[in-house]
Design an enzyme around this catalytic site. Structure first.
Site, mmCIF file in Angstrom:
data_model
loop_
_atom_site.group_PDB
_atom_site.id
_atom_site.type_symbol
_atom_site.label_atom_id
_atom_site.label_comp_id
_atom_site.label_asym_id
_atom_site.label_seq_id
_atom_site.Cartn_x
_atom_site.Cartn_y
_atom_site.Cartn_z
ATOM 1 N N ASN A 132 -3.507 6.152 -0.338
ATOM 2 C CA ASN A 132 -2.913 6.302 0.996
ATOM 3 C C ASN A 132 -2.137 7.599 1.163
ATOM 4 O O ASN A 132 -1.952 8.070 2.280
ATOM 5 C CB ASN A 132 -2.045 5.095 1.329
ATOM 6 C CG ASN A 132 -2.916 3.898 1.644
ATOM 7 O OD1 ASN A 132 -4.075 4.062 2.026
ATOM 8 N ND2 ASN A 132 -2.385 2.699 1.475
ATOM 9 N N GLU A 143 -5.889 -0.011 -7.124
ATOM 10 C CA GLU A 143 -4.894 0.930 -7.633
ATOM 11 C C GLU A 143 -3.842 0.117 -8.380
ATOM 12 O O GLU A 143 -3.390 -0.903 -7.879
ATOM 13 C CB GLU A 143 -4.221 1.620 -6.437
ATOM 14 C CG GLU A 143 -4.314 3.092 -6.447
ATOM 15 C CD GLU A 143 -3.707 3.721 -5.191
ATOM 16 O OE1 GLU A 143 -3.415 4.905 -5.258
ATOM 17 O OE2 GLU A 143 -3.521 3.064 -4.149
ATOM 18 N N HIS A 159 -2.964 -2.770 -5.855
ATOM 19 C CA HIS A 159 -3.315 -2.406 -4.486
ATOM 20 C C HIS A 159 -4.825 -2.473 -4.277
ATOM 21 O O HIS A 159 -5.572 -1.593 -4.718
ATOM 22 C CB HIS A 159 -2.768 -0.998 -4.174
ATOM 23 C CG HIS A 159 -3.082 -0.529 -2.804
ATOM 24 N ND1 HIS A 159 -3.282 0.794 -2.485
ATOM 25 C CD2 HIS A 159 -3.224 -1.219 -1.652
ATOM 26 C CE1 HIS A 159 -3.546 0.885 -1.199
ATOM 27 N NE2 HIS A 159 -3.525 -0.317 -0.674
ATOM 28 N N SER A 184 0.828 -1.203 0.000
ATOM 29 C CA SER A 184 0.000 0.000 0.000
ATOM 30 C C SER A 184 0.861 1.252 0.000
ATOM 31 O O SER A 184 0.336 2.349 0.078
ATOM 32 C CB SER A 184 -0.923 -0.021 1.208
ATOM 33 O OG SER A 184 -0.207 -0.321 2.372
HETATM 34 N N1 CAA Z 1 -16.922 -9.476 2.896
HETATM 35 C C1 CAA Z 1 -18.103 -9.473 2.278
HETATM 36 N N2 CAA Z 1 -19.056 -8.551 2.527
HETATM 37 C C2 CAA Z 1 -18.787 -7.609 3.453
HETATM 38 C C3 CAA Z 1 -17.555 -7.559 4.138
HETATM 39 C C4 CAA Z 1 -16.603 -8.548 3.812
HETATM 40 N N3 CAA Z 1 -15.397 -8.580 4.399
HETATM 41 N N4 CAA Z 1 -17.576 -6.500 4.985
HETATM 42 C C5 CAA Z 1 -18.760 -5.900 4.829
HETATM 43 N N5 CAA Z 1 -19.495 -6.574 3.917
HETATM 44 C C6 CAA Z 1 -20.827 -6.235 3.418
HETATM 45 C C7 CAA Z 1 -21.900 -6.483 4.443
HETATM 46 O O1 CAA Z 1 -22.324 -7.810 4.426
HETATM 47 C C8 CAA Z 1 -22.969 -5.532 4.001
HETATM 48 O O2 CAA Z 1 -23.665 -6.082 2.891
HETATM 49 P P1 CAA Z 1 -25.221 -5.742 2.602
HETATM 50 O O3 CAA Z 1 -25.288 -4.266 2.451
HETATM 51 O O4 CAA Z 1 -25.501 -6.468 1.339
HETATM 52 O O5 CAA Z 1 -25.949 -6.254 3.786
HETATM 53 C C9 CAA Z 1 -22.190 -4.334 3.465
HETATM 54 O O6 CAA Z 1 -20.888 -4.829 3.179
HETATM 55 C C10 CAA Z 1 -22.082 -3.224 4.487
HETATM 56 O O7 CAA Z 1 -21.541 -3.761 5.685
HETATM 57 P P2 CAA Z 1 -22.151 -3.518 7.134
HETATM 58 O O8 CAA Z 1 -23.623 -3.365 7.049
HETATM 59 O O9 CAA Z 1 -21.601 -4.579 8.032
HETATM 60 O O10 CAA Z 1 -21.465 -2.217 7.657
HETATM 61 P P3 CAA Z 1 -21.321 -0.796 7.015
HETATM 62 O O11 CAA Z 1 -22.530 -0.368 6.270
HETATM 63 O O12 CAA Z 1 -20.813 0.018 8.125
HETATM 64 O O13 CAA Z 1 -20.161 -0.969 5.912
HETATM 65 C C11 CAA Z 1 -17.885 -0.917 5.323
HETATM 66 C C12 CAA Z 1 -18.919 -1.510 6.245
HETATM 67 C C13 CAA Z 1 -18.174 -1.348 3.873
HETATM 68 C C14 CAA Z 1 -16.550 -1.459 5.743
HETATM 69 C C15 CAA Z 1 -17.980 0.654 5.420
HETATM 70 O O14 CAA Z 1 -17.928 1.039 6.760
HETATM 71 C C16 CAA Z 1 -16.887 1.345 4.671
HETATM 72 O O15 CAA Z 1 -16.946 1.529 3.466
HETATM 73 N N6 CAA Z 1 -15.851 1.791 5.414
HETATM 74 C C17 CAA Z 1 -14.699 2.471 4.851
HETATM 75 C C18 CAA Z 1 -13.738 1.432 4.332
HETATM 76 C C19 CAA Z 1 -12.547 2.062 3.725
HETATM 77 O O16 CAA Z 1 -12.325 3.265 3.715
HETATM 78 N N7 CAA Z 1 -11.690 1.213 3.188
HETATM 79 C C20 CAA Z 1 -10.444 1.626 2.627
HETATM 80 C C21 CAA Z 1 -9.427 1.460 3.664
HETATM 81 S S1 CAA Z 1 -7.868 2.006 3.091
HETATM 82 C C22 CAA Z 1 -7.248 0.713 2.297
HETATM 83 O O17 CAA Z 1 -7.749 -0.365 2.266
HETATM 84 C C23 CAA Z 1 -5.948 1.003 1.686
HETATM 85 C C24 CAA Z 1 -4.801 0.657 2.528
HETATM 86 O O18 CAA Z 1 -3.831 0.199 1.973
HETATM 87 C C25 CAA Z 1 -4.706 0.978 3.960
#
Ligand code: CAA
Length: 292
Positions: A191, A153, A141, A120
């Site tokens: 990032n 990415e 990524h 990342s």
């Molecule tokens: N696998 C499959 N499905 C998943 C899952 C997983 N690991 N995690 C969540 N889901 C699904 C849920 O089942 C749910 O599906 P439905 O809508 O069909 O019921 C949906 O995703 C939403 O999940 P939740 O209802 O549990 O919770 P939420 O609405 O709060 O969403 C989230 C969770 C998608 C993680 C949301 O909070 C989100 O988008 N958060 C931000 C995530 C983010 O910014 N990610 C980038 C991080 S940075 C990165 O990754 C780069 C790096 O290198 C650091």
């Protein structure tokens, strides 16, 4: 171009298991490897749970779940990746660890196999130099959680050939993901922008401007972020957040990327976020509780 059919994945943690999940669901054979079989067994259990969530919400069928799981196998060592067309490294965000993996892996691979890293933040050109095939090396990524986030990415190293890039891009498209192409600069695009925001949230906490709850509520409701920055830091892993800030700080030599001392302290305490059940929140009870 030989088609990509079989994909090896090194590392079955947070990112590796999500990548295995989407690749198997897209119909490819996946070979997963890690330091121990227990880690891979745990990852496959988690993949099953996440696939089950997708079945429950009607995104995939029960048959899709079964098929995807049947396509994931375990390899005890890199010999097991010798017929892979593509290997994706998703180990710890540590350059020394990644370089050692590439040195050990390459002698087992088919000459035409592509090697990708899910780093990342670390230079793709530098990592490529640890392989015997910089022209068939690329950064892919994925974002966390991989089954949900739409973006991958893509980063070329200085030597990455056009055909490698084209093949990797086509492959990512078949996973249902959208690509955004970044030049090979520290932490790429997502990032470079996201982590200084998280680091600033930790400074905001450190300087007593707001509590964990206040900061996260402010950004969730005030900027419509799906998670507050401290909640997101716990989700990414505080060790990973710190590594990325260090890469930015050292790579760009600008004090604006200085990791917040409080972030360093949490990592030193082993409070790495969700994966260790404590970070800016304590996850050991029924509901996450702020730790300050
Ligand atoms: N696998 C499959 N499905 C998943 C899952 C997983 N690991 N995690 C969540 N889901 C699904 C849920 O089942 C749910 O599906 P439905 O809508 O069909 O019921 C949906 O995703 C939403 O999940 P939740 O209802 O549990 O919770 P939420 O609405 O709060 O969403 C989230 C969770 C998608 C993680 C949301 O909070 C989100 O988008 N958060 C931000 C995530 C983010 O910014 N990610 C980038 C991080 S940075 C990165 O990754 C780069 C790096 O290198 C650091």
């Amino acid at each position: 171009m030989t088609p990509i059919r079989k994909i090896g994945i090194i590392g079955s943690g947070q990112m590796g298991n999500g990548i295995a999940h989407v690749i198997a669901l897209a119909g490819y054979d996946v070979v997963l490897t890690d330091l121990t079989k227990e880690k891979v067994d745990k990852a496959i259990e988690l993949i099953d749970r996440n696939l089950t969530r997708q079945v429950a919400s009607g995104k995939i069928t029960e048959e899709d779940r079964k098929q995807a799981l049947s396509r994931i196998t375990y390899a005890e060592n890199y010999q097991g990746l010798s017929d892979a067309d593509l290997v994706i490294e998703a180990a710890t965000e540590d350059e020394t660890v990644k370089r050692k993996i590439f040195v050990a892996l390459c002698p087992f691979l088919k000459p035409e196999a592509i090697v990708a890293t899910n780093t990342s933040s670390i230079s793709i050109t530098r990592l490529a130099a640890a392989t015997d095939r910089p022209e068939r090396f690329i950064g892919l990524h994925f974002m966390n959680p991989v089954p949900v986030m739409e973006l991958v990415e893509m980063i070329r190293g200085i030597a990455t050939e056009d055909v490698t890039f084209a093949k990797a891009r086509e492959f990512v498209g078949t996973l249902g993901k959208t690509t955004a192409v970044s030049e090979d600069f520290p932490a790429f695009m997502v990032n470079r922008i996201l982590l200084p925001m998280i680091n600033e949230a930790v400074y905001t906490l450190y300087e007593g401007v707001g509590s964990v709850d206040a900061i996260d509520t402010a950004m969730r409701l005030g900027a419509h972020h799906p998670m507050g920055p401290l909640q997101l830091a716990d989700f990414i892993g505080l060790d990973t957040c710190l590594s990325i800030m260090q890469v930015l700080y050292e790579g760009l030599a600008d004090s604006k990327y200085r990791p917040c001392p409080l972030l360093v302290k949490y990592v030193e305490a082993g409070w790495l976020g969700r994966k260790t059940k404590r970070g800016f929140y304590d996850y050991r009870g029924e509901k996450p509780m702020p730790t300050r």
